[in-house]
Design an enzyme around this catalytic site. Structure first.
Site, mmCIF file in Angstrom:
data_model
loop_
_atom_site.group_PDB
_atom_site.id
_atom_site.type_symbol
_atom_site.label_atom_id
_atom_site.label_comp_id
_atom_site.label_asym_id
_atom_site.label_seq_id
_atom_site.Cartn_x
_atom_site.Cartn_y
_atom_site.Cartn_z
ATOM 1 N N CYS A 156 0.819 -1.235 0.000
ATOM 2 C CA CYS A 156 0.000 0.000 0.000
ATOM 3 C C CYS A 156 0.842 1.269 0.000
ATOM 4 O O CYS A 156 0.312 2.352 -0.261
ATOM 5 C CB CYS A 156 -0.929 0.015 1.203
HETATM 6 N N1 COA Z 1 -20.563 -8.720 7.642
HETATM 7 C C1 COA Z 1 -21.109 -8.834 8.877
HETATM 8 N N2 COA Z 1 -20.372 -9.007 9.991
HETATM 9 C C2 COA Z 1 -19.041 -9.094 9.833
HETATM 10 C C3 COA Z 1 -18.415 -8.985 8.580
HETATM 11 C C4 COA Z 1 -19.236 -8.821 7.455
HETATM 12 N N3 COA Z 1 -18.734 -8.706 6.211
HETATM 13 N N4 COA Z 1 -17.085 -9.108 8.759
HETATM 14 C C5 COA Z 1 -16.883 -9.270 10.074
HETATM 15 N N5 COA Z 1 -18.057 -9.273 10.740
HETATM 16 C C6 COA Z 1 -18.288 -9.469 12.183
HETATM 17 C C7 COA Z 1 -17.157 -10.237 12.830
HETATM 18 O O1 COA Z 1 -17.368 -11.631 12.714
HETATM 19 C C8 COA Z 1 -17.242 -9.773 14.272
HETATM 20 O O2 COA Z 1 -18.261 -10.438 14.910
HETATM 21 P P1 COA Z 1 -18.112 -10.837 16.483
HETATM 22 O O3 COA Z 1 -17.945 -9.532 17.207
HETATM 23 O O4 COA Z 1 -19.380 -11.555 16.752
HETATM 24 O O5 COA Z 1 -16.868 -11.675 16.533
HETATM 25 C C9 COA Z 1 -17.636 -8.326 14.111
HETATM 26 O O6 COA Z 1 -18.272 -8.214 12.845
HETATM 27 C C10 COA Z 1 -16.456 -7.398 14.166
HETATM 28 O O7 COA Z 1 -15.450 -7.888 13.268
HETATM 29 P P2 COA Z 1 -14.015 -7.302 13.171
HETATM 30 O O8 COA Z 1 -13.238 -8.029 12.122
HETATM 31 O O9 COA Z 1 -13.424 -7.217 14.533
HETATM 32 O O10 COA Z 1 -14.400 -5.851 12.614
HETATM 33 P P3 COA Z 1 -13.656 -4.487 12.690
HETATM 34 O O11 COA Z 1 -14.556 -3.540 13.359
HETATM 35 O O12 COA Z 1 -12.239 -4.601 13.159
HETATM 36 O O13 COA Z 1 -13.604 -4.098 11.123
HETATM 37 C C11 COA Z 1 -12.036 -4.062 9.304
HETATM 38 C C12 COA Z 1 -12.927 -4.927 10.191
HETATM 39 C C13 COA Z 1 -11.223 -4.982 8.416
HETATM 40 C C14 COA Z 1 -12.925 -3.194 8.440
HETATM 41 C C15 COA Z 1 -11.120 -3.177 10.163
HETATM 42 O O14 COA Z 1 -10.481 -3.942 11.160
HETATM 43 C C16 COA Z 1 -10.031 -2.477 9.384
HETATM 44 O O15 COA Z 1 -10.301 -1.762 8.427
HETATM 45 N N6 COA Z 1 -8.777 -2.613 9.824
HETATM 46 C C17 COA Z 1 -7.629 -1.958 9.178
HETATM 47 C C18 COA Z 1 -7.340 -2.700 7.972
HETATM 48 C C19 COA Z 1 -6.264 -2.100 7.124
HETATM 49 O O16 COA Z 1 -5.955 -0.954 7.137
HETATM 50 N N7 COA Z 1 -5.707 -2.962 6.348
HETATM 51 C C20 COA Z 1 -4.758 -2.579 5.419
HETATM 52 C C21 COA Z 1 -5.126 -3.266 4.189
HETATM 53 S S1 COA Z 1 -4.023 -2.827 2.957
#
Ligand code: COA
Length: 372
Positions: A156
């Site tokens: 990235c």
């Molecule tokens: N639809 C519905 N629920 C979902 C889901 C989806 N597509 N994906 C995950 N969930 C659920 C999870 O299972 C979890 O449920 P639980 O609390 O019962 O375990 C809950 O939602 C929270 O999931 P989590 O993965 O902890 O979500 P989050 O709030 O951390 O958001 C991201 C996920 C990926 C959007 C976030 O962590 C993020 O953007 N992180 C930074 C990523 C980044 O910058 N990456 C660089 C890539 S180049």
């Protein structure tokens, strides 16, 4: 020694876009069919049922509403759920080069440049289409540029590392005009059958023309400074490579696509980036509150809000850190360049801003600019 400036930027966007609702409908259709096919194994606890996805979750957790893609229908087809891009004969321009050329032409036209004015092409992106010959040399050839080109990959952060590399080449006298192209076909490395990440990425190409200040067109931006940082982490990883080309296309191949520990990335990268920006501004003797805008990496809205407040203070407005990820999703290294491209037109002489990327590696890069 010449100083380096950003003379122009360019953008190429695919015509097709996928909304969260369309993406979720396709994923859920596939997950429900999978659960039905595996019902008895799920009942005995042998395998876990595939959980369903939701548009509301995606928008709330990430800020993403849609993404542009190169190959829409196969991505939405529950039988495929991946881009399907026809292979081209070696005599044809490759797809990655084609979209890089489109973005490059946009930047060159804005700066009023001809191929003879440019002497170096860098293709800096997360996923290169082939091992060799370098995509950058193909782009150089397609544009009719003399000189040289090479590819670089810092995930990235590829575009900011590319700009900093171009800056170094100009300041050392090695080049006068460098095109930094970031063609990002992120749908190709995305696992559309992984509920936790299927919504994250989109496709796009950007270009940044970095030049020696003596040839800068009107309206260029001085590069006041660049800082690059890397710190090894497995929290964002893709194991695809030339040593595992025979990997099966189905179950078991998931680590040959993008995988991440999203929460850990959030926790670890946000403070690293905020500290890096604050230190850089201190070194450059720039009061953070005097910055007009930060064009941050476009991965997650909450992440950007957090960094913006850490740098610009609690009162920072949305206008100070523009968001394009709602429409484009995460486009890897191109994200902060799209934001810069689209929201810099109100800058007047002396206005300062900052382009910042962060992601796999970990890697982070910041480029401080000032309108000339
Ligand atoms: N639809 C519905 N629920 C979902 C889901 C989806 N597509 N994906 C995950 N969930 C659920 C999870 O299972 C979890 O449920 P639980 O609390 O019962 O375990 C809950 O939602 C929270 O999931 P989590 O993965 O902890 O979500 P989050 O709030 O951390 O958001 C991201 C996920 C990926 C959007 C976030 O962590 C993020 O953007 N992180 C930074 C990523 C980044 O910058 N990456 C660089 C890539 S180049």
């Amino acid at each position: 020694m010449s100083k380096a400036v950003i003379s122009a930027t360019g953008l190429w966007t695919p015509t097709d876009s996928i909304s969260n609702d369309e993406l979720v409908a396709s994923y859920n259709q596939w997950a429900e069919a999978w659960n039905q096919d595996n019902q008895s194994a799920i009942e005995t606890g042998e395998v876990e049922a595939k959980p369903l996805s939701s548009s509301a979750f995606i928008e709330k957790a990430s800020g993403i509403k849609s993404r542009f893609v190169i190959s829409k229908a196969p991505i939405l087809d529950p039988e495929v759920m991946a881009p399907r891009i026809a292979e081209r004969p070696d005599t044809e321009l490759s797809l990655l080069a084609e979209i890089a050329v489109a973005a490059a032409k946009d930047a060159m036209a804005t700066a009023g440049r001809d191929a003879k004015d440019v002497d170096t092409v860098l293709v800096a992106c997360s996923n290169l289409q082939r091992a060799y010959p370098a995509i950058s040399i193909e782009v150089q050839d397609a544009l009719g540029i003399e000189g040289f080109g090479f590819d670089m990959n810092v995930a990235c952060s590829s575009a900011t590392f590319g700009i900093a590399t171009a800056q170094g080449m100009i300041e050392s006298g090695q080049a006068k005009s460098v095109l930094v192209c970031s063609p990002e076909i992120c749908s190709g490395h995305l696992n559309f059958r992984d509920r936790d990440s299927h919504f994250i990425f989109g496709d796009v190409a950007t270009a940044v023309l970095v030049e020696a200040e003596e040839m800068a067109p009107d309206g260029a931006y001085n590069i006041c400074g660049s800082v690059l940082k890397t710190k090894f982490s497995n929290n964002i990883r893709n194991n695809f490579g030339f040593l595992n080309r025979a990997a099966p296309d189905g179950i078991g191949a998931d680590d040959k696509l993008f995988v991440q520990e999203g929460r850990k990335v959030f926790r670890e990268v946000v403070p690293l980036v905020a500290e890096m920006i604050n230190e850089q501004l201190q070194d450059l003797k720039i009061d953070p509150k005097s910055l007009k805008r930060m064009w941050l990496h476009q991965a997650n809205l909450s992440m950007n809000n957090f960094i913006t407040k850490k740098v610009m203070g609690e009162g920072a407005s949305d206008d100070m850190a523009p968001v394009i990820l709602d429409e484009y999703a995460n486009t890897s290294s191109a994200g902060s360049i799209i934001a810069f491209h689209k929201t810099k037109s109100d800058f007047v002489k002396g206005d300062k801003g900052l382009i910042c990327s962060f992601g796999a590696g970990y890697s982070a890069g910041t480029i401080v600019i000032e309108k000339r």
